[in-house]
Scaffold this motif. Structure first.
Motif, PDB file in Angstrom:
ATOM      1  N   GLN A 165       0.823  -1.203   0.000  1.00 21.62           N
ATOM      2  CA  GLN A 165       0.000   0.000   0.000  1.00 21.62           C
ATOM      3  C   GLN A 165       0.865   1.264   0.000  1.00 21.62           C
ATOM      4  O   GLN A 165       2.010   1.269   0.481  1.00 21.62           O
ATOM      5  CB  GLN A 165      -0.919   0.011   1.216  1.00 21.62           C
ATOM      6  N   THR A 166       0.293   2.321  -0.577  1.00 23.52           N
ATOM      7  CA  THR A 166       0.938   3.633  -0.552  1.00 23.52           C
ATOM      8  C   THR A 166      -0.052   4.658  -0.011  1.00 23.52           C
ATOM      9  O   THR A 166      -1.269   4.427  -0.022  1.00 23.52           O
ATOM     10  CB  THR A 166       1.393   4.059  -1.960  1.00 23.52           C
ATOM     11  N   CYS A 167       0.446   5.779   0.468  1.00 19.80           N
ATOM     12  CA  CYS A 167      -0.421   6.842   0.966  1.00 19.80           C
ATOM     13  C   CYS A 167      -1.357   7.298  -0.155  1.00 19.80           C
ATOM     14  O   CYS A 167      -0.890   7.587  -1.263  1.00 19.80           O
ATOM     15  CB  CYS A 167       0.422   8.017   1.463  1.00 19.80           C
ATOM     16  N   PRO A 168      -2.643   7.347   0.116  1.00 18.58           N
ATOM     17  CA  PRO A 168      -3.586   7.721  -0.951  1.00 18.58           C
ATOM     18  C   PRO A 168      -3.335   9.097  -1.528  1.00 18.58           C
ATOM     19  O   PRO A 168      -3.751   9.361  -2.663  1.00 18.58           O
ATOM     20  CB  PRO A 168      -4.949   7.672  -0.245  1.00 18.58           C
ATOM     21  N   TRP A 169      -2.669   9.974  -0.791  1.00 17.52           N
ATOM     22  CA  TRP A 169      -2.474  11.342  -1.259  1.00 17.52           C
ATOM     23  C   TRP A 169      -1.097  11.564  -1.895  1.00 17.52           C
ATOM     24  O   TRP A 169      -0.994  11.974  -3.029  1.00 17.52           O
ATOM     25  CB  TRP A 169      -2.669  12.313  -0.093  1.00 17.52           C
ATOM     26  N   CYS A 170      -0.035  11.235  -1.143  1.00 18.51           N
ATOM     27  CA  CYS A 170       1.307  11.544  -1.649  1.00 18.51           C
ATOM     28  C   CYS A 170       1.997  10.340  -2.281  1.00 18.51           C
ATOM     29  O   CYS A 170       3.072  10.478  -2.850  1.00 18.51           O
ATOM     30  CB  CYS A 170       2.179  12.109  -0.532  1.00 18.51           C
ATOM     31  N   LYS A 171       1.410   9.137  -2.109  1.00 20.51           N
ATOM     32  CA  LYS A 171       1.924   7.907  -2.706  1.00 20.51           C
ATOM     33  C   LYS A 171       3.232   7.427  -2.083  1.00 20.51           C
ATOM     34  O   LYS A 171       3.930   6.598  -2.672  1.00 20.51           O
ATOM     35  CB  LYS A 171       2.110   8.043  -4.231  1.00 20.51           C
ATOM     36  N   GLU A 172       3.555   7.891  -0.888  1.00 22.96           N
ATOM     37  CA  GLU A 172       4.695   7.347  -0.155  1.00 22.96           C
ATOM     38  C   GLU A 172       4.351   5.930   0.289  1.00 22.96           C
ATOM     39  O   GLU A 172       3.244   5.668   0.765  1.00 22.96           O
ATOM     40  CB  GLU A 172       4.990   8.220   1.073  1.00 22.96           C
TER      41      GLU A 172
END
Length: 1957
Positions: free
Chosen positions: A1817-1824
């Motif tokens: 998974q990645t952060c939904p906003w920044c994709k980290e």
């Protein structure tokens, strides 16, 4: 032919029959596949032919022609194939043909025989001779001239001698065409073939017209024949006079012709004689006079050679002023500018011309007729008096403006009648004057509308042109009053006639009739009377008219006997014809006689003062002498004595009998009766009169016995000719009378279920079958379609008499518009009348079955449930059967045209078919069929576009018709398409007919189905509209109740086509609610969106208007505003659902698809009837409301200046694209509404997810159990045992998994919001799941069998190899024996040569005995599976898949070995992405090119890189499996779904078209890659490869034996050769473990150190593209990075140039070799030394296994039987060779590096990344990336450091600036973010924004720590690459802090360690 040869007839007779059939087959319309007949028995035929040509045939003249014709055809067909026969036939024809033509007289007897002989014998034979090139000299044409000259002369002489002067004239008028001179009886010039053709055509035309005029007077026929002669004389190509002859000379020639006729005893009628003897008239003037007398216009000559209408004056207008009677009519016509249309010249087409101001009120008398016509067409019963009244008032106010007067004067003057300043006009005069300008077809339409309005119809009126009374029978033929099969013209009805005698000052006769007709006095005025508006005006010439109306009783509600009714309750129970004679009957004796002959009861209204006058006694006596029962209505005196005295006198003077007479006094007891009383008394008297009357006569019967001074309008020549032509068809139909179904099938077979319907089904199945490219050359559907078309051709040729005659009539008459329309009208009447007899019976049976079915289904029954189900099934079958019967029983004119279309389709489809041949004549006729249909369409006849029975559009036919229409009206003419759609019986056709005056069939049944169009011209002189024609589209009703929802597909397809075709669609709704149509509209919107996505050429330009019918409230529009809003909301909601489903972002409302204004485009129409039927007139409010709808369409909906109206050609292309799209659409039409579509899509998505779990389980078992376990087997019984165990265990596992999935699916059904829409798929999906489970088990079993067979094959080949090794060993021994005794030891070359021979033979034997599957078959199977999987995964969009595969084949790959960057940005088209319309309006919004760039980067950096990584992870020598592409496809689908779910943040949506484009691109790459994989695996694992791998040790064994080496040496050599590859494999396995362990240890078995290393590497590389690859898909980038990092790590030189990879490889090698040496020593040592090599090998394998090294016994089978006595020596030899192998392997690994290793699955890189990366998974906003190293989802996600969101492309909507804040900062702010896929709310609406600080509510699985600090690393990145980043995302870079810009890279990298805890 053999059958013919076996007959007892002579050979000449046999040949004659054959040639006769041959000729006949060629001359008929159509063709037969004649080559087949000729080729069947060519030898028999050749023998007969040669014998026949040896003698001169002895036959009749007619038969000679047939034989010659047959021979000519045969000669043509043989062509170049039989030169010998062709030559002999040509000689024979030349020998006998010309001589026989000289003596052959054409058997002309009269007009009929001339036409028959020319058409069937003479002309075909001449054509065949000329085509056969038998005769081309002048003598031949001279022979023809002489022959025709003789025939014509003989025929004329015979006719004259028989006294048949009219036939003489008719035949001579045709002979003029040949140039026949009546004086010399010669043809002046030698004839040509064109002249002969023209003569034949003229004969046929004359025959038809002459037959029609048999009922006409002699003067009419004479004028007609002389008119023909004059026309040919004045023609510039006149054959008699020549082209240079002057008009004066031609006039003299005509006079000489007349003189000769007189001399031969021919006498002309007086009026004709006066014309021909006139010395002042020119030929032109004579022609005009003859036109007037013959009553046939010059249009008769259209199509004739040399015809020039512009040079002639067609219409002859008499001097009207010469007749005083005619003068008032002429004055009114002049006042209204209608003189040019009198008499009968105003056509229906002229009246129906449209313009935007056509519904306005008249401003002058010249506009009055057109407004009246528009109103009556719109069924407004006030069309006469109110329109005239309003005009008079308007003109009055214009001419006398009111002066200002005192209030008192105003009050007084308003009570006084105004002084008339203009002449008064009576409405009846005005209308009758206009009525006489109508042509026959306009009269019929107007009369039908008047009957609907319950307005009296002019039945008999004065024809001033002919000075006769005209019975208007034709217009009323299509009026039906009581639902019967007969019209009022043919139905025998009781007739009640009303007349008035005298002044009638005491009351109004017409008003009394109105009261008689209706139950209330003030309801409606059928007959205009003096109390009506303008009724006080004086009639001028309308008096003497007989008007008609019909009384229709209400249906009986009781069974009371009529005798039980009281006097006051009597009600007339029979339908009546009610006639009214306008004016004083005393003045109109002819009209009175007509009524006396017809009436059952005659009501005479006469004042008492007049009845006493002796003047009226004669007429009253005549009345009482008739057969009619007479009712005298008068005002008898109060004195009874006086009354009695009067009656006595009256009886004496009139000779009445009281049995046939009654007197009704309107006075009683000194007072006048009121209207109700008079009406009731009159009804009672009429009832009594009719009850005892048996006399009834139809109007048609009356027309056959008209009194003197009358004529019927059906006696006109064109009407008679049309009826005669119709009778020819009717007589054949009646002659083949059978039951209804068979009759239609016999007459029109091509459109039947077994042909056209079956063809349609095949077409749809072929277009919608999926999983392949449709309609390729070998397509079975295409072949069946071809066969069906050929069958149609054959069927037509066998049974085509009626249809051929129908076509022949149209081909002949199409040049004469009026005759053609009469013919079609008569035929339509007959067919409709016939249907009205049959259809009610079928409909009743259908309704009964339907009601019974509904009764059983809807109510609880005492029957058992099983019996109930059986009964319902039976009734359902019965309903279907009756529905088919209804379709078969429905037989109208439209079916003839449908058959005509099928004829064209079939013949055009087969024109290139080798089994069919089409003649030139047939081709000409076929080419004329579209021209005929096009002409009829332009003339206003409807054209069927879709056959509703077959649910198909015959595109070839329709395209051809459209092409011809374009040629007729002009290629640049534009069309405005208006379509209507509605539920069955909702009033659609009535609405169109009322609005535009059309004649679409109006029926409450299902008789006519499909789509019909009609063209209406635009009046460009009055209009500014941008189109030239309106194309009105009518359709059958939807959702027929008797179909019970069984045909959803048909209705949805039809609705989509209708709305797609229309510029404006009228959505017709019965009532206030749209519920009935809402579902259909949802599917239409969905279909239109899908069609547009599939085909950019389809032009979607629709708008619509909602029309609610039967809404009675006056303020319905106000009351239903809320309802309208609800409609709009529902339509918008379902449109958004559709757009979301189809990934279309720029459609957010219904208006985005179909233009619609809920305020202006919703109309309400009241009920059609004003009162209760059957006597209710049409409501004027209905008419007014319909006109408002028409205004809205013509003014409002055409006001868009940007709208582009299509030409006819473009309309044709649009229809073709639309229908082809509908044919290819196999998904959406099967649903009832959008919710069903959505429910099914969600269910299908869930189902695919669940079935993918089963596929994954299958893949896991294949890789982990099936292959490893079976491949380690060394015995056959082990294979069987393992196979059984694996299968049983897998079956248990899959069953358990299926059960769990079923429960999950059941839970999905329960919890879904759309459960109610899914419930009917529940059973099917559960069954499909079980089927899938069984299929997987079956597939595993199949793969087990395949794998077992592979293992068996491997064992067999190994045994074979071992066997052959032993054979080679034996050969070596034998060869060694031959060497004994030789002085010299053989060289190695000699031994090697001997081995090579043995080896080759051995290899050939093994390969031959063990055949292998062709690798190309494996490749083809792989391709087919991929294509099949594509169609399966994209079932909804299989048309897009098909189009993509057609555009580029699946194996067409020309790219690189990787996917990355193989697509260009230009490959993304404008329709591949959609942008929300709301975003497009935002200032500084992205351009389309910006979004295309974004999509390109997403596809390239995310999808392609992920697939490349996956493919790279596959071992090079891996065997291909179908699940590999399934996984790749899953990557693609998941990636696009993720993008769609997050489309709100992306700002654009990727459409399914781009998704499939990309998937097909990936599929092509996969095919390319998998082809290489299959071939490589096959190359490595083939039996030939495995044999070659053992060559080295086999050769060593051979040489050892041959050279007599010790067995110890041989064993040691073979042992080490077999050991070497096993050691190599063990080394790589150990290396893989070491590499993965070391790298994981290097990164401390944690994720962040890996991320830190990647970020450091990115910073140091200074490559922005790599940054973007990492940002876009960090896991994929990490996989590639760890692979490169590992390779680099183990490739670095550490000491002495040795890399870690080499060092550890050598260490492993040392250990392995040491272990092997130990095992060798232990196998040879005491205390139990081995006794054989086999035992030694066994001990070695046990010892080496203890050293964790697995050796197989198989490689050592070739040496186990060698005898060894000293195993210590063997051990020493092996150790020495082990050292040699060690040195070789060491050298090998010193030369190799890690990059050249082909790792077994799994590779060390895969093991490393799976261990380190963890959560994907990645952060939904920044994709980290999430920092958790576990792949388990049971944890909260978090990131060690969040990036600025702008790195991922996030930006502020209002200014398009990148977001530089991090997630940690934003969740502590007041900012909001756009709702998107990350959000758990149900809206997923980009217009909704959520606060960042409430993120836990919307994404509860994430944990973000609030912070104001921003990552220094990403700050450095923004500072360094900010501008590049903004350009990449097509965004704006906001102001960046100087600190970020100045930050050093080293500090950024160093900052990463701050988070490493």
């Amino acid at each position: 032919m053999e059958t013919l040869a076996k007959r007892n007839d002579s050979e000449e007779a046999v040949l004659r029959i054959l040639l006769h059939q041959l000729g006949e087959g060629e001359s008929r319309f159509g063709y037969k596949p004649i080559q087949n007949v000729l080729l069947e028995g060519v030898k028999i035929f050749e023998t007969l032919l040669r014998r026949f040509m040896e003698m001169k045939p002895k036959s009749s003249n007619e038969e000679k022609h047939q034989l010659w014709h047959g021979l000519l055809i045969l000669r043509k067909k043989l062509g170049n194939t039989r030169h010998d026969l062709v030559g002999e036939i040509s000689k024979w024809l030349q020998k006998y043909l010309l001589n026989d033509f000289v003596v052959l007289p054409c058997p002309f007897q009269d007009v009929e025989s001339a036409s028959y002989t020319m058409e069937t014998i003479f002309l075909p034979a001449v054509k065949s001779i000329l085509q056969g090139s038998i005769c081309q000299n002048e003598n031949f044409f001279q022979f023809l001239t002489t022959t025709l000259q003789t025939s014509v002369t003989c025929a004329l002489d015979k006719l004259l001698s028989d006294g048949k002067s009219l036939r003489y004239l008719a035949m001579f008028s045709d002979a003029v065409t040949l140039g026949y001179n009546i004086s010399t009886k010669e043809i002046k010039n030698t004839l040509t073939i064109n002249v002969i053709k023209e003569y034949s055509r003229r004969c046929k035309k004359t025959l038809m017209f002459f037959g029609a005029m048999k009922c006409c007077s002699a003067s009419v026929i004479q004028a007609w024949a002389l008119k023909n002669i004059i026309f040919h004389l004045i023609n510039k190509d006149c054959a008699i006079a020549g082209s240079n002859t002057s008009q004066e000379e031609k006039a003299k020639l005509f006079s000489s012709i007349i003189k000769v006729m007189h001399e031969r005893g021919l006498k002309f009628e007086t009026n004709v004689q006066n014309i021909v003897q006139s010395t002042t008239l020119s030929l032109d003037s004579m022609l005009k006079k003859m036109v007037q007398v013959s009553e046939i216009s010059l249009s008769y000559f259209e199509g004739d050679k040399g015809f020039d209408r512009s040079a002639l004056i067609e219409d002859f207008i008499p001097e009207h002023s010469s007749s005083e009677k005619h003068k008032p009519l002429w004055q009114i016509l002049t006042q209204m500018d209608m003189t040019e249309f009198y008499p009968g010249k105003l056509t229906l087409q002229e009246v129906l011309k449209m313009h935007e101001n056509q519904f306005s009120e008249p401003d002058s008398f010249s506009e009055l007729p057109w407004v009246m016509l528009r109103k009556i067409i719109a069924i407004n019963f006030d069309f006469r008096e109110k329109t005239l009244h309003d005009l008079l008032r308007k003109l009055e106010s214009q001419s006398q403006p009111e002066k200002e007067e005192p209030p008192v004067r105003k009050l007084v003057s308003s009570r006084k009648p105004k002084k008339q300043t203009r002449e008064q006009y009576h409405p009846a005069d005005i209308f009758l004057a206009i009525f006489q300008c109508f042509d026959s077809f306009l009269k019929r339409l107007v009369v039908q509308k008047m009957q609907v309005c319950q307005v009296a119809i002019p039945l008999v009126y004065q024809d001033y042109e002919r000075e006769l009374l005209r019975l208007s029978l034709w217009p009323i033929r299509e009026i039906f009053i009581d639902g019967g099969s007969e019209s009022v013209a043919t139905k025998q009805l009781r007739t009640v006639a009303f007349i008035g005698i005298g002044d009638n000052r005491k009351g109004s006769k017409s008003k009394l009739i109105n009261q008689f007709l209706r139950s209330q006095n003030d309801e409606h005025s059928t007959f205009f009377h003096k109390d009506c508006l303008l009724g006080f005006h004086r009639r001028v010439f309308a008096s003497g008219t007989i008007e008609a109306s019909w009384y229709i009783p209400k249906s009986k509600t009781s069974t009371d006997d009529t005798g039980s009714k009281s006097e006051k309750e009597k009600t007339i129970e029979w339908p009546l014809t009610v006639l009214n004679l306008r004016g004083n009957a005393f003045t109109y004796p002819k009209q009175l006689q007509f009524l006396l002959n017809l009436a059952s009861a005659l009501v005479v209204i006469i004042d008492y003062e007049d009845i006493k006058k002796e003047t009226y006694y004669p007429i009253l006596k005549k009345i009482h002498a008739s057969e009619a029962h007479v009712i005298i209505v008068t005002d008898l005196p109060h004195d009874e004595d006086e009354t009695e005295h009067f009656i006595q006198i009256y009886e004496e003077n009139t000779e009445l009998t009281f049995e046939k007479c009654s007197i009704l006094s309107i006075t009683s007891e000194g007072r006048y009766l009121n209207e109700i009383e008079v009406k009731q008394f009159l009804i009672n008297d009429v009832y009594d009169a009719l009850q005892h009357s048996t006399f009834s006569m139809s109007l048609e019967e009356m027309s056959e016995q008209l009194p003197s001074g009358f004529y019927s309008d059906e006696e006109l020549p064109k009407s008679l000719l049309g009826k005669q032509l119709c009778d020819q068809i009717v007589s054949q139909i009646e002659g083949t009378q059978q039951n209804t179904r068979l009759q239609k099938h016999d007459i029109l077979p091509l459109q039947g279920e077994a042909l056209w319907h079956e063809w349609s089904n095949e077409q749809k199945e072929g277009r919608r079958s999926g999983k392949r490219e449709k309609f390729n050359a070998n397509d079975p559907h295409l072949e069946r379609m071809r066969i069906l078309r050929v069958k149609q051709v054959c069927v037509f040729n066998q049974i085509n008499d009626i249809m051929a005659q129908f076509v022949d009539i149209l081909v002949t008459c199409i040049c004469d518009k009026e005759t053609t329309l009469f013919f079609l009208s008569w035929l339509r009447q007959y067919m409709d009348s016939r249907s009205r007899i049959i259809l009610p019976k079928v409909l009743n049976r259908l309704r009964r079955a339907f009601y019974e079915f509904e009764s059983i289904r809807s109510h609880k029954s005492s029957e058992k449930e099983s019996n109930k189900e059986i009964k319902m099934i039976e009734l359902k079958s019965k309903i279907s059967e009756e529905e088919r019967n209804l379709a078969h029983s429905s037989f109208g004119l439209e079916h003839f045209f449908r058959e005509m279309g099928q004829i064209y389709e079939a013949f055009m489809y087969c024109q290139d078919d080798a089994s069919c041949t089409i003649t030139m004549k047939s081709r000409e006729i076929l080419q004329s069929l579209p021209k005929i249909a096009a002409k009829l369409l332009v003339w206003g006849q409807p054209l069927e576009v879709m056959d509703g029975d077959a649910a198909n559009v015959p595109l070839k036919w329709i395209n051809a018709v459209y092409t011809e229409v374009s040629r007729i009206i002009g290629r640049n003419k534009r069309l405005f398409a208006i379509s209507v759609l509605g539920i069955q019986s909702s009033g659609k056709s009535t609405l169109l007919n009322t609005m535009f005056g059309l004649q679409f069939a109006v029926s409450a049944g299902r008789c006519t189905r499909g789509i019909y169009i009609q063209l209406v011209p635009i009046d460009k002189t009055k209009s500014s509209l941008k189109f030239d024609y309106a194309m009105i589209i009518d359709t059958e009703g939807l959702r027929a109740p008797e179909l019970a929802g069984e045909k959803v597909n048909h209705d949805n397809e039809l609705a989509t086509l209708v709305i797609g075709m229309g510029d404006v669609s009228i959505i017709n709704i019965k009532g206030e609610t749209i519920a009935d149509m809402e579902d259909v509209l949802q599917i239409v919107v969905h279909a239109l969106i899908r069609l547009k996505q599939a085909n950019e050429k389809i032009t979607l330009k629709q708008s619509c208007i909602f029309v609610h019918q039967n809404v009675s409230a006056q303020d319905a529009d106000k009351l239903t505003i809320q309802g309208n809003q609800k409609i709009v909301n529902n339509l918008d909601k379902m449109t958004v659902e559709v757009a979301t489903e189809e990934h279309v972002a720029n459609i957010r409302s219904f208006q985005d698809v179909i233009g619609f204004d809920p305020i202006r485009h919703v109309k309400y129409i009241p009920d059609l009837w004003h009162g209760s039927p059957p006597m209710a007139p049409a409501s004027s409010q209905y008419s007014t409301s319909v006109i408002e709808v028409a205004k809205c369409i013509l003014i409002d909906l055409t006001s868009d200046e940007s709208h582009n109206y299509l030409s006819v050609e473009n309309t044709k292309d649009h229809l073709q694209s639309l229908w082809n799209g509908i044919l290819s659409e196999n998904f959406v039409f099967s649903f009832r509404n959008v919710l069903e579509v959505k429910a099914y899509s969600l269910l299908e998505k869930k189902f695919q997810e669940l079935t993918w779990q089963l596929d994954e389980l299958k893949l896991k078992w294949l890789n982990d159990s099936v292959r490893p376990k079976l491949r380690k087997c060394i015995k056959y019984d082990e294979l069987d045992r393992y196979e059984r165990e694996i299968y049983e265990e897998f079956s248990r596992t899959i069953s358990s998994k299926t059960k769990a999935i079923t429960e999950e699916l059941e839970l999905f059904f329960k919890e879904s919001d759309l459960a109610e829409h899914m419930v009917h798929w529940k059973g099917r999906k559960n069954a499909e799941l079980e089927s899938t489970s069984r299929a997987i088990i079956s597939d595993i079993k199949h793969k087990l069998n395949i794998e077992k067979e592979k293992c068996k094959t491997l064992m067999d080949s190994n045994n074979c190899i071992l066997k052959n090794k032993k054979e080679i060993q034996g050969k070596a021994t034998d060869f060694a024996k031959t060497l004994k005794g030789r002085k010299e030891t053989p060289s190695e070359e000699e031994i090697s040569k001997q081995f090579d021979q043995a080896w080759k033979q051995w290899v050939d034997d093994i390969v031959r005995d063990n055949p292998e599957r062709d690798v190309d078959l494996d490749v083809q199977e792989m391709r087919s599976h991929i294509v099949s999987l594509l169609y399966d995964r994209f079932r909804k969009y299989d048309q897009l898949v098909e189009d993509g595969l057609k555009a580029q084949n699946i194996q067409n790959w020309r790219g690189s070995n990787t996917l990355a960057r193989t697509m260009a940005i230009n490959d993304i088209k404008s329709n591949h992405i959609t942008i929300p319309s709301a975003w497009a309006k935002i200032k500084n919004a992205f351009s389309l090119e910006d979004y295309k760039a974004k999509a390109y980067h997403y596809i390239s950096y995310f999808i392609f890189s992920k697939i490349d990584t996956y493919i790279k992870s596959l071992p090079v020598d891996n065997e291909y499996d179908t699940t590999i592409f399934s996984q790749i496809l899953k990557y693609c689908i998941d990636a696009f779904q993720d993008h769609f779910r997050d489309s709100a943040n992306h700002g654009y949506t990727i459409t399914h078209k781009l998704e499939i484009t990309v998937v097909l691109h990936v599929a092509r790459f996969s095919v390319y890659h998998f082809t290489k994989m299959i071939r490589a695996f096959k190359l490595k694992n083939s039996i030939h490869s495995r044999i070659e791998s053992s060559r080295q040790e086999t050769e060593a064994l051979f040489i050892g034996i041959c050279t007599a080496k010790a067995n110890e040496v041989i064993v040691s050599n073979v042992f080490c050769l077999e050991m070497k590859p096993l050691v190599h494999e063990k080394i790589e396995w150990e290396l893989s473990l070491h590499i993965s362990r070391e790298i994981n240890h290097l990164f401390e078995f944690r994720k962040y150190p890996l991320i830190k290393a990647i970020l450091k590497d990115l910073a140091e590389d200074d490559d922005f593209d790599k940054f973007m690859q990492y940002v876009t898909c960090c896991e994929s980038y990490a996989r590639n990075w760890i692979s490169e990092f590992t390779k680099n790590h183990f490739s670095k030189q550490v000491e002495n140039g040795i890399t870690p990879f080499k060092r550890y490889a050598i260490e492993v090698l040392e250990k392995i070799m040491s272990d092997i040496k130990i095992s060798v020593r232990m196998a040879s040592c005491e205390p139990q030394p081995p006794t054989s090599v086999a035992e030694w090998i066994k001990k070695f394998l046990v010892n080496v296994k203890d050293q964790s090294f697995h050796f197989s016994a198989e490689p050592f089978q070739s040496i186990k039987d060698l005898g060894i006595s000293n195993f210590d020596d063997l051990s020493s030899l092996i150790k020495e060779q082990i050292d040699e192998v060690k040195r070789e392997l060491t050298t090998d690994y010193e030369k190799r590096d890690i990059k050249s290793v082909s790792w077994k699955d799994p590779s060390p890189y895969q093991v490393i990344i799976d261990k380190l990366w963890g959560c994907p998974q990645t952060c939904p906003w920044c994709k980290e990336p999430c920092s958790t190293a576990s792949r388990d989802d049971n944890h909260d996600h978090s990131c060690i450091q969040h990036r600025p969101q702008g790195v991922n492309g996030y930006h502020w909507i209002y200014n398009r600036e990148l977001v530089l804040e991090t997630c940690n900062f934003l969740i502590n702010s007041e900012r909001k973010t756009q709702c998107s896929n990350w959000c758990t709310c149900s809206k997923k609406d980009p217009g909704v924004f959520h606060p960042y600080k409430s993120y836990k509510t919307y994404m509860p699985g994430w944990e973000i720590t609030p912070s104001t600090e921003i990552s220094k690393y990403w700050s450095w990145f923004i500072g360094k690459y900010g501008k590049t980043l903004a350009g990449h995302h097509k965004l704006i870079l906001p102001e960046v802090s100087d600190e970020w810009v100045k930050m050093k890279k080293e500090n950024a990298i160093l900052s990463l360690s701050e988070f490493d805890q």
